[in-house]
Design a protein around this motif. Structure first.
Motif: not given
Length: 182
Positions: A82-100
């Motif tokens: 799985r690869a995720r392309i993300v904007s930085e600074p990341v959104t709260d949702y991406i922080k949530f995804e990263h933590s899990g």
């Protein structure tokens, strides 16, 4: 207007369980949104926003059917990335995804992250997708707010090649989960 050859409309899209069951070698997933609003994550995201974090030692509290499916598929010898392309600074949702994401890794997935600014020169399809055995693409369609609109299956060789080359280009540049900080 007729649908192009090689496309299957949403009502005929196989379940992920069926797609993984039929997968023999590889399944890759490219995610390109900064937020998702899928029903099955709403309560977990809300809890995360209130400070709840998954406990890696309490597997029973976070292991769910998706992770069983991934684990069973990997045990059959299928490589799942799985690869995720993300904007930085990341959104709260991406922080949530990263933590899990440790849950995905525990199930056997390999996960990498690519800052969007490092993807500007890559040819990418317009939607998130899963690619199974380099032969079948399942596009995931979403509203602007991130609500799922369902999937679309494509086996057109040109589309398969676009998705395969896009994923591999992202994967090559992306940072492994253990090294990516949000």
């Amino acid at each position: 207007m007729a649908e192009p050859v090689g496309r299957v409309m949403s009502s005929n899209v196989p379940s992920f369980a069926e797609l993984f069951r039929d997968c023999e070698h590889s399944a890759v997933h490219l995610e390109m949104r900064d937020t998702y609003a899928v029903d099955y994550e709403k309560s977990g995201f809300a809890a995360w926003q209130q400070g709840h974090r998954l406990n890696p030692d309490d597997r029973a509290s976070w292991w769910r059917p998706w992770l069983d499916l991934v684990s069973e598929t990997v045990a059959r010898g299928v490589a799942i990335r799985r690869a995720r392309i993300v904007s930085e600074p990341v959104t709260d949702y991406i922080k949530f995804e990263h933590s899990g994401t440790f849950t995905n890794i525990e199930a056997g997935e390999k996960v990498r992250w690519l800052p969007r600014r490092r993807a500007s020169d890559l040819s990418l399809p317009g939607n998130d997708f899963w690619l199974y055995d380099d032969r079948l693409v399942r596009f995931n369609h979403f509203t602007g707010e991130g609500t799922s609109l369902g999937g679309e299956m494509v086996d057109d060789p040109a589309v398969v090649e676009l998705c395969s080359s896009a994923f591999e280009a992202v994967w090559e540049r992306a940072t492994p989960h253990r090294d990516y900080e949000v």
